[in-house]
Design an enzyme around this catalytic site. Structure first.
Site, PDB file in Angstrom:
ATOM      1  N   HIS A 219       0.810  -1.217   0.000  1.00 59.66           N
ATOM      2  CA  HIS A 219       0.000   0.000   0.000  1.00 59.66           C
ATOM      3  C   HIS A 219       0.847   1.273   0.000  1.00 59.66           C
ATOM      4  O   HIS A 219       0.302   2.364  -0.188  1.00 59.66           O
ATOM      5  CB  HIS A 219      -0.935   0.004   1.213  1.00 59.66           C
ATOM      6  CG  HIS A 219      -2.171  -0.825   1.002  1.00 59.66           C
ATOM      7  ND1 HIS A 219      -2.116  -2.194   0.851  1.00 59.66           N
ATOM      8  CD2 HIS A 219      -3.481  -0.480   0.899  1.00 59.66           C
ATOM      9  CE1 HIS A 219      -3.337  -2.656   0.683  1.00 59.66           C
ATOM     10  NE2 HIS A 219      -4.188  -1.646   0.697  1.00 59.66           N
ATOM     11  N   SER A 223      -0.252  -0.831  -6.176  1.00 63.19           N
ATOM     12  CA  SER A 223      -0.122  -2.038  -6.989  1.00 63.19           C
ATOM     13  C   SER A 223       0.596  -1.742  -8.298  1.00 63.19           C
ATOM     14  O   SER A 223       0.468  -0.654  -8.866  1.00 63.19           O
ATOM     15  CB  SER A 223      -1.503  -2.615  -7.298  1.00 63.19           C
ATOM     16  OG  SER A 223      -2.162  -3.014  -6.114  1.00 63.19           O
ATOM     17  N   LYS A 247     -14.120  -8.878  -9.340  1.00 60.24           N
ATOM     18  CA  LYS A 247     -13.199  -9.658 -10.178  1.00 60.24           C
ATOM     19  C   LYS A 247     -12.528 -10.761  -9.368  1.00 60.24           C
ATOM     20  O   LYS A 247     -12.382 -11.896  -9.837  1.00 60.24           O
ATOM     21  CB  LYS A 247     -12.156  -8.717 -10.777  1.00 60.24           C
ATOM     22  CG  LYS A 247     -11.377  -9.299 -11.950  1.00 60.24           C
ATOM     23  CD  LYS A 247     -10.607  -8.209 -12.667  1.00 60.24           C
ATOM     24  CE  LYS A 247     -10.003  -8.736 -13.961  1.00 60.24           C
ATOM     25  NZ  LYS A 247      -9.356  -7.663 -14.743  1.00 60.24           N
ATOM     26  N   ASP A 248     -12.122 -10.423  -8.141  1.00 59.12           N
ATOM     27  CA  ASP A 248     -11.527 -11.442  -7.276  1.00 59.12           C
ATOM     28  C   ASP A 248     -12.550 -12.506  -6.891  1.00 59.12           C
ATOM     29  O   ASP A 248     -12.204 -13.682  -6.736  1.00 59.12           O
ATOM     30  CB  ASP A 248     -10.960 -10.798  -6.010  1.00 59.12           C
ATOM     31  CG  ASP A 248      -9.678 -10.025  -6.284  1.00 59.12           C
ATOM     32  OD1 ASP A 248      -8.983 -10.356  -7.262  1.00 59.12           O
ATOM     33  OD2 ASP A 248      -9.378  -9.083  -5.527  1.00 59.12           O
ATOM     34  N   GLU A 291       7.045 -33.861  -1.629  1.00 59.04           N
ATOM     35  CA  GLU A 291       5.806 -33.477  -2.310  1.00 59.04           C
ATOM     36  C   GLU A 291       6.152 -32.801  -3.631  1.00 59.04           C
ATOM     37  O   GLU A 291       7.243 -32.246  -3.803  1.00 59.04           O
ATOM     38  CB  GLU A 291       4.983 -32.532  -1.434  1.00 59.04           C
ATOM     39  CG  GLU A 291       4.320 -33.221  -0.259  1.00 59.04           C
ATOM     40  CD  GLU A 291       3.028 -33.922  -0.642  1.00 59.04           C
ATOM     41  OE1 GLU A 291       3.017 -34.621  -1.688  1.00 59.04           O
ATOM     42  OE2 GLU A 291       2.045 -33.797   0.092  1.00 59.04           O
TER      43      GLU A 291
END
Length: 431
Positions: A219, A223, A247-248, A291
């Site tokens: 912040h 972004s 959108k998320d 893994e």
């Protein structure tokens, strides 16, 4: 980042005014993920993966806390306690499968998030601290996942713990003592299970704290975006809510469809069948592998097969850790003035036809047998991996000629029309 045009939080009633004065949590949320946080208007779905990673972390913490209520960190009953969860605890099978597959999907999301950062150079100034904290989070995730892999106490859990902790024995002078300290003995047993269970429970909360720092650091500069051009004017941004929450939300829905497909229909597809056999120190599996999300680094570890000044095992350990630590130096290795790979033609070629095939090969080779031709291919892929970050990237960033950048984010979205870009009043059009 402080935008002069950002919407300001205004309490609407007495209760919210009281909270805003005494404990301004609503203001914090509004400014962090609400309408008070302007973000670039051109973010693609590749920017969804940060939110998805946060969702995965919450999912892992919630399912992990419930599973911990029924798990016993003791070598004689650990395997049986997992079977008890699967067979006798109400909805225990779903919790266990949700947690196990959640770890795999967490790493899928994080790998996409990282490679988006590689392509769009999210590590460049002024966002270096965001990137550095992100790499720390990834290292903590790897430690947490490894310790969680040991807890079911199946064959692969036991031998994976023995092999991975055995790597520390390659460190000169202090290696053997460090290995004994990690395991609480000379082989994985009750002491190791208790250590790993405690740390596996603790580290997700440490990761959550680092995520808060990661978001806080984000912040400050704001972004990044697909063009790599910084915000210049109000028309370059949109409020995070409702535009990007919607959108998320769509991205989360697609993610959950894939996630539940594995949880309910293919719950063991991403695991190893040998881990459904109780741990047996006297029976070595034909192929000991971690893994799948550790495969690239395991392939790098096994690529070193001959001694040169230092033992081959030590070279492998150093290279495995260096493969991640090199990411810390990307802000200084990539000296190009342009961020986005869309405007870097030479960089783009090495990214899509060099780094991506190299990583795909390492993913495959990490799960293959330690024999030819896989060892030779691992050595070639490992060499190219370090060559890309330490040699190719600095040279390309110095010599390439980037494509012209748009004037602003708005121009990249709406085209080069001056009035649309600069927000000037349009002249009246005769009808």
């Amino acid at each position: 980042m402080s935008f002069p045009w950002a919407r300001q939080y205004t309490p609407s009633n007495g209760l919210t005014r009281f909270l805003d004065e005494k404990l301004p949590l609503p203001r914090l949320v509004y400014n962090a993920v609400g309408a008070g946080y302007p973000v670039p208007r051109n973010l693609s779905y590749f920017w969804n993966f940060g939110v998805l990673a946060g969702f995965c972390l919450v999912l892992q913490i919630v399912t992990g806390v419930v599973l911990a209520m029924h798990y016993a960190a003791n070598g004689t009953v650990a395997f049986d306690s997992v079977e008890h969860i699967m067979r006798d605890v109400n909805w225990g099978w779903m919790l266990r499968y949700a947690h196990a597959n959640g770890a795999s999907f967490f790493f899928i999301v994080i790998y996409i998030h990282i490679f988006r950062g590689f392509f769009y150079a999210s590590y460049k100034p002024p966002r270096e601290m965001i990137w550095l904290i992100g790499v720390v989070i990834f290292l903590l995730m790897m430690a947490t996942a490894f310790m969680g892999y040991v807890l079911p106490w199946g064959q692969m859990s036991f031998w994976g713990a023995k092999v991975i902790t055995g790597l520390f024995g390659a460190i000169p002078v202090v290696g053997e003592g460090l290995q004994v300290w990690l395991l609480g003995g000379y082989a994985p047993d009750n002491a190791a299970l208790n250590r790993f269970f405690s740390l596996h429970y603790l580290l997700p909360f440490v990761i959550a704290g680092c995520v808060i720092l990661h978001i806080w650091a984000l912040h400050i500069p704001g972004s990044s975006n697909p063009t790599g051009v910084e915000v210049k004017q109000e028309s370059d941004t949109l409020p995070f809510h409702p535009y990007y929450t919607a959108k998320d939300g769509f991205g989360l829905g697609v993610f959950l469809l894939a996630y539940f497909l594995f949880v309910f229909f293919m719950p063991n597809a991403l695991g190893h069948p040998d881990n459904y056999i109780p741990a047996n120190p006297l029976s070595t599996p034909a192929l000991i592998v971690p893994e799948w999300y550790f495969y690239p680094f395991y392939a790098i570890l096994r690529a070193f097969t001959f001694d040169f000044i230092l033992p081959a095992k030590l070279w492998g350990v150093l290279a495995m850790f260096a493969a991640i630590l090199v990411w810390f130096f990307l802000p200084w290795l990539d000296r190009g003035p342009v961020r986005s790979g869309h405007y870097r033609p030479l960089f783009r070629k090495f990214f899509w036809f060099g780094l991506i095939p190299c990583m795909a090969a390492l993913f495959y080779l990490g799960g293959a047998h330690a024999e030819e031709p896989y060892i030779m291919l691992s050595q070639i892929a490992t060499a190219y991996y370090f060559l890309h970050f330490l040699v190719i990237l600095p040279i390309v960033s110095s010599i390439e000629r980037p494509d012209p950048l748009p004037y602003s984010i708005t121009e990249a979205v709406l085209g080069s029309d001056k009035k649309a870009v600069l927000g000037e009043n349009a002249e009246p059009v005769a009808v």
